[in-house]
Design an enzyme around this catalytic site. Structure first.
Site, PDB file in Angstrom:
ATOM      1  N   LYS A  81      28.260  -6.902 -45.208  1.00  0.00           N
ATOM      2  CA  LYS A  81      27.925  -8.353 -44.805  1.00  0.00           C
ATOM      3  C   LYS A  81      28.141  -8.019 -43.112  1.00  0.00           C
ATOM      4  CE  LYS A  81      31.418 -11.841 -44.920  1.00  0.00           C
ATOM      5  NZ  LYS A  81      31.674 -13.198 -45.264  1.00  0.00           N
ATOM      6  N   ASP A  82      28.946  -7.268 -42.920  1.00  0.00           N
ATOM      7  CA  ASP A  82      29.314  -7.196 -41.356  1.00  0.00           C
ATOM      8  C   ASP A  82      28.352  -6.140 -40.704  1.00  0.00           C
ATOM      9  OD1 ASP A  82      31.230  -9.340 -41.531  1.00  0.00           O
ATOM     10  OD2 ASP A  82      32.874  -7.906 -41.803  1.00  0.00           O
ATOM     11  N   ARG A 129      26.253 -19.829 -41.166  1.00  0.00           N
ATOM     12  CA  ARG A 129      25.664 -20.118 -42.502  1.00  0.00           C
ATOM     13  C   ARG A 129      26.771 -20.832 -43.304  1.00  0.00           C
ATOM     14  NH1 ARG A 129      27.618 -18.316 -47.088  1.00  0.00           N
ATOM     15  NH2 ARG A 129      29.163 -16.916 -46.115  1.00  0.00           N
ATOM     16  N   ARG A 130      27.933 -20.914 -43.221  1.00  0.00           N
ATOM     17  CA  ARG A 130      28.748 -21.922 -43.909  1.00  0.00           C
ATOM     18  C   ARG A 130      28.758 -23.386 -43.292  1.00  0.00           C
ATOM     19  NH1 ARG A 130      33.282 -17.271 -44.209  1.00  0.00           N
ATOM     20  NH2 ARG A 130      32.653 -16.240 -46.109  1.00  0.00           N
ATOM     21  N   ARG A 147      38.223 -18.546 -36.420  1.00  0.00           N
ATOM     22  CA  ARG A 147      37.971 -17.049 -36.443  1.00  0.00           C
ATOM     23  C   ARG A 147      39.377 -16.517 -36.901  1.00  0.00           C
ATOM     24  NH1 ARG A 147      35.641 -13.539 -32.583  1.00  0.00           N
ATOM     25  NH2 ARG A 147      35.990 -12.201 -34.311  1.00  0.00           N
ATOM     26  N   ARG A 153      43.686 -17.148 -41.104  1.00  0.00           N
ATOM     27  CA  ARG A 153      42.894 -18.341 -40.963  1.00  0.00           C
ATOM     28  C   ARG A 153      43.485 -19.260 -42.068  1.00  0.00           C
ATOM     29  NH1 ARG A 153      36.283 -16.633 -41.927  1.00  0.00           N
ATOM     30  NH2 ARG A 153      36.803 -14.497 -40.432  1.00  0.00           N
ATOM     31  N   CYS A 240      24.230 -12.605 -36.891  1.00  0.00           N
ATOM     32  CA  CYS A 240      25.141 -13.796 -37.161  1.00  0.00           C
ATOM     33  C   CYS A 240      24.803 -14.925 -36.366  1.00  0.00           C
ATOM     34  CB  CYS A 240      26.659 -13.234 -36.862  1.00  0.00           C
ATOM     35  SG  CYS A 240      26.879 -12.447 -35.315  1.00  0.00           S
TER      36      CYS A 240
HETATM   37  N1  LIG Z   1      33.346 -12.135 -41.900  1.00  0.00           N
HETATM   38  C1  LIG Z   1      34.353 -11.608 -42.143  1.00  0.00           C
HETATM   39  C2  LIG Z   1      34.417 -10.982 -43.554  1.00  0.00           C
HETATM   40  N2  LIG Z   1      33.495  -9.704 -43.686  1.00  0.00           N
HETATM   41  C3  LIG Z   1      33.786  -9.429 -45.098  1.00  0.00           C
HETATM   42  C4  LIG Z   1      34.936 -10.444 -45.705  1.00  0.00           C
HETATM   43  C5  LIG Z   1      34.834 -10.756 -47.050  1.00  0.00           C
HETATM   44  C6  LIG Z   1      34.659  -9.357 -48.118  1.00  0.00           C
HETATM   45  C7  LIG Z   1      33.370  -9.124 -48.612  1.00  0.00           C
HETATM   46  O1  LIG Z   1      32.441 -10.028 -48.125  1.00  0.00           O
HETATM   47  O2  LIG Z   1      33.049  -8.152 -48.953  1.00  0.00           O
HETATM   48  C8  LIG Z   1      35.109 -11.202 -44.569  1.00  0.00           C
HETATM   49  C9  LIG Z   1      36.143 -12.586 -44.780  1.00  0.00           C
HETATM   50  C10 LIG Z   1      35.192 -13.820 -45.357  1.00  0.00           C
HETATM   51  O3  LIG Z   1      34.175 -14.022 -45.034  1.00  0.00           O
HETATM   52  O4  LIG Z   1      35.925 -14.532 -45.685  1.00  0.00           O
END
Ligand SMILES: NCc1[nH]cc(CCC(=O)O)c1CC(=O)O
Length: 303
Positions: A81-82, A129-130, A147, A153, A240
Site C-alpha cells: 500500500k506504500d 482515506r481514514r 504520523r 502512534r 496519498c
Molecule cells: N502507512 C504505513 C503503513 N504501511 C503499511 C502498514 C500496515 C501493514 C500493511 O498494510 O500491510 C502501515 C501502518 C498502518 O497503516 O497502520
C-alpha cells in the site's frame, strides 16, 4: 546465486516484514544465504509534516531503490500500500505475498467501537482515506494528525493525546499487538487502502534469475485482488494526496471490487463496485474508477 541482500526500512514493522520474506526464501531455497540491509528513508525521518506535503509515499522507496541500483542490495521489501501506482522505471514487483488481514483497526480505551465514541472525541490519523471515512460516519469527531511508526502512534494514544486512533490490523498483528485492536473497521462499511495487508518484493527488472527466485513467493489470488485495487487507484490518479479506498475479494472464481473516494474535509463520499473474472482485473479496476467518476468522484480529486 547463493547470497541475497534485502534492503529494508528500519521501523519494527518493516524489519518484521523483511524478516518474514527472508524466512520464506530460506525455507524454499535451502543453501541460499539471506541477509537484511537496513536503510533510513526520508519518509521515516520527516515526521512533522504529512506525507502528502513532503512528496508522497514514493519517499519510502527511493533510498531502497538507490541501494539496488548501486548494487548494495538485491531486492527490497515493502508494504504494497506504500508503493506508488507507477513503479520507478527499471524496477519490477516479482512477488506479492499472501495477504494478511486487510482491515483497519479502531484502537481505543474509552469506547468499544467507532460509533460508541463520545461526541467530539479526538481521533488520530494522518491518512486522508481514514479521515474521509471518519468524517462520513461521525461528522462530530475532532480528527487530528498522527504520523510515525505503529509504536509511536500507540504511545501517543496511551499518553492521552487522542480518545482513539485508526491503524492497519496487519501491522498490529505482525508486531504481536493484536490485543490493541478494539474493533475491526471492515468492508462493506469501511474500506482499506488499495493493497493494504499485502507485502511486495521489488527488484531491478534486468535480472531474470533474481526475478524468478523472488517469484517463488508470489501468491496469485492476492495478486489478482490487489492489482484490481491498484488499477482502480491508478485510473483515479490516486496517491496519498487523495482519499481513495478499495477492497477486492475472490469468491467462487469471481473477482469483486468495491471502491470509495471521499473528501477528508466534509465527509462527502461516493462508492461503486463491480465484478469480473480474475483475468480481467485491470479492466475491473478501470470500470469501478469510471463508475466512481460518474458518481462525482472528480470533485474530490486534485486537478
Ligand atoms: N502507512 C504505513 C503503513 N504501511 C503499511 C502498514 C500496515 C501493514 C500493511 O498494510 O500491510 C502501515 C501502518 C498502518 O497503516 O497502520
Amino acid at each position: 546465486m547463493n547470497l541475497l541482500r534485502i534492503a529494508t526500512r528500519k521501523s519494527p514493522l518493516a524489519l518484521w516484514q523483511s524478516e518474514h520474506v527472508a524466512d520464506a526464501l530460506r525455507a524454499r531455497h535451502p543453501g541460499l544465504e539471506v541477509v537484511l540491509v537496513p536503510l533510513s528513508t526520508r519518509g521515516d525521518e520527516i515526521l512533522d509534516r504529512s506525507l502528502a506535503a513532503i512528496g508522497g509515499k514514493g519517499l519510502f522507496l527511493k533510498e531502497l531503490e538507490i541501494a539496488m541500483q548501486a548494487g548494495e542490495a538485491d531486492c527490497a521489501v515493502h508494504s504494497l500500500k506504500d508503493v506508488p501506482m507507477a513503479l520507478e522505471a527499471g524496477f519490477a514487483l516479482p512477488a506479492i505475498l499472501a495477504r494478511a488481514d486487510h482491515a483497519d483497526a479502531f484502537v481505543s480505551d474509552v469506547a468499544p467501537s467507532l460509533d460508541a465514541l463520545p461526541h467530539g472525541a479526538r481521533v488520530g490519523t494522518s491518512s486522508l482515506r481514514r479521515q474521509a471515512q471518519l468524517r462520513a460516519r461521525r461528522p462530530d469527531l475532532d480528527i487530528r494528525d498522527l504520523r510515525g511508526n505503529v509504536n509511536t502512534r500507540l504511545a501517543r494514544l496511551d499518553a492521552g493525546e487522542y480518545e482513539a486512533i485508526v491503524l492497519a490490523c496487519a501491522g498490529l498483528q505482525r508486531l504481536g499487538l493484536d490485543a490493541r485492536i478494539t474493533a475491526r473497521l471492515d468492508a462493506p462499511d469501511w474500506l482499506p487502502a488499495p493493497a493494504q495487508g499485502a507485502i511486495a518484493v521489488e527488484c531491478r527488472d534486468d535480472a531474470p534469475d533474481l526475478h524468478a527466485l523472488l517469484a517463488t513467493l508470489d501468491h496469485l489470488p492476492t495478486r489478482q485482488c490487489v492489482e484490481a485495487e491498484r488499477a482502480m487507484n491508478r485510473a483515479l490518479h490516486g496517491s496519498c494526496h487523495v482519499p481513495v479506498a478499495a477492497y477486492a475479494r475472490l469468491e467462487g472464481g469471481r473477482l469483486s471490487l468495491d471502491g470509495l473516494v471521499g473528501s477528508a474535509r466534509d465527509g462527502r463520499a461516493v462508492r461503486a463496485g463491480g465484478e469480473a473474472s480474475p483475468g480481467e482485473r485491470e479492466a475491473l479496476g478501470t470500470l469501478v474508477a469510471q463508475r466512481l467518476l460518474e458518481q462525482g468522484a472528480g470533485a474530490f480529486l486534485p486537478g
